[in-house]
Design an enzyme around this catalytic site. Structure first.
Site, PDB file in Angstrom:
ATOM      1  N   HIS A  35       0.279  -0.921  -0.230  1.00  0.00           N
ATOM      2  CA  HIS A  35      -0.182   0.069  -0.181  1.00  0.00           C
ATOM      3  C   HIS A  35       0.826   1.185  -0.068  1.00  0.00           C
ATOM      4  CE1 HIS A  35      -3.155  -2.670   0.472  1.00  0.00           C
ATOM      5  NE2 HIS A  35      -2.960  -2.957   2.042  1.00  0.00           N
ATOM      6  N   HIS A  86       5.122   6.476   6.606  1.00  0.00           N
ATOM      7  CA  HIS A  86       5.509   6.035   5.579  1.00  0.00           C
ATOM      8  C   HIS A  86       4.620   7.315   4.312  1.00  0.00           C
ATOM      9  CE1 HIS A  86       1.218   5.728   7.316  1.00  0.00           C
ATOM     10  NE2 HIS A  86       0.469   6.453   6.368  1.00  0.00           N
ATOM     11  N   HIS A  89       2.154   8.937   1.058  1.00  0.00           N
ATOM     12  CA  HIS A  89       0.901   9.215   0.257  1.00  0.00           C
ATOM     13  C   HIS A  89       1.159  10.037  -1.006  1.00  0.00           C
ATOM     14  CE1 HIS A  89      -1.461   6.443   2.915  1.00  0.00           C
ATOM     15  NE2 HIS A  89      -0.735   7.335   3.898  1.00  0.00           N
ATOM     16  N   HIS A 114       3.419   9.911   6.891  1.00  0.00           N
ATOM     17  CA  HIS A 114       2.453   9.843   7.772  1.00  0.00           C
ATOM     18  C   HIS A 114       3.557   9.464   9.117  1.00  0.00           C
ATOM     19  CE1 HIS A 114      -1.505   9.949   5.967  1.00  0.00           C
ATOM     20  NE2 HIS A 114      -1.126  11.314   5.875  1.00  0.00           N
ATOM     21  N   THR A 146      -6.076   6.302   7.803  1.00  0.00           N
ATOM     22  CA  THR A 146      -6.873   6.517   6.201  1.00  0.00           C
ATOM     23  C   THR A 146      -6.863   5.229   5.975  1.00  0.00           C
ATOM     24  OG1 THR A 146      -4.709   7.293   5.584  1.00  0.00           O
ATOM     25  CG2 THR A 146      -5.680   9.217   6.324  1.00  0.00           C
TER      26      THR A 146
END
Length: 246
Positions: A87, A112, A114, A131, A197
């Protein structure tokens, strides 16, 4: 029930291996397993559909206030392991140090990325968002978010992106690194109550999102986007919550 919810949330932010993925319902960012369907994939994902304090949100119309600042006690010599968890690219540690927020101590366990950014600031998204995830002894979570934009050089970010495993489930040892070197110079921020999230979307998160972005090279951003260019949950309704800014 509340303890079980906390335990699920903590597992979601800490566990990253393919073994964990195999034991959990599969979810993704598109199609029938995408964000619009997360709530129906498993009972413990229900908050993704029925929750009223979901993240991310548009950080707009914030209320000027004096929310508690974060007191950082991160370990500059923490040892990090990087994993492609299917992910995102995530860096994990067991000795990351802590933060203090509103009288509670949270342990830094991972960070991590996004792309594009999950949060928006006054309707505008950034190319990426980082994050930094912290967990307290009672299972509650404090996440520090920072937008990532091109226009600078950040040696640690470059090291992380250069080392990013291409194969899902693959890990690489980063070794000692000071995560604080990823952060921008100033720490003016937004604060609100929200959720993870990603599934199970547990509403146990205190969010702090920095106003100033992390400036990195365009090349490093592209390295991440070659692996994950659409791993951001859509914006969620603010409902009756307030966003505070200092």
């Amino acid at each position: 029930m509340k303890f079980r919810l906390f335990a699920t949330a903590v597992s979601a932010v800490v566990m990253t291996t393919s073994a964990f993925a195999a034991s959990s319902p599969h979810w993704s960012y598109k199609g029938e397993e995408g964000p619009a369907h997360w709530g129906a994939l498993a009972k413990n994902f229900a908050a993704c559909e029925t929750g009223h304090e979901q993240s991310p949100v548009d950080l707009a119309h914030a209320v000027k206030a004096e929310p508690a600042a974060i007191a950082f006690h991160w370990n500059p010599k923490a040892k990090w392991t990087e994993v492609n968890n299917g992910h995102s690219i995530q860096d994990n540690t067991e000795d990351g140090g802590t933060i203090d927020l509103d009288g509670k101590t949270y342990k830094l366990v991972q960070f991590h990325f996004h792309s594009p950014s999950e949060h928006a600031i006054d309707g505008k998204k950034a190319p990426m968002e980082a994050h930094f995830v912290h967990v307290a002894d009672d299972g509650t979570i404090a996440v520090l978010g920072a937008m990532i934009e091109p226009g600078g050089k950040n040696p640690l970010f470059k090291t992380i992106m250069d080392a990013a495993p291409e194969k899902v489930g693959a890990e690489k040892t980063i070794g000692e690194a000071d995560a604080a070197k990823l952060l921008p110079a100033t720490q003016h921020f937004y604060r609100y109550e929200g959720s993870l999230t990603t599934p199970p979307c547990s509403e146990t998160v205190v969010w702090t999102v920095l106003k100033e972005p992390i400036k990195v090279s365009e090349e490093s951003i592209k390295e991440f986007q070659k692996l994950y260019d659409a791993n951001a949950r859509p914006l969620q309704k603010l409902d009756r919550r307030y966003i505070l800014e200092n």
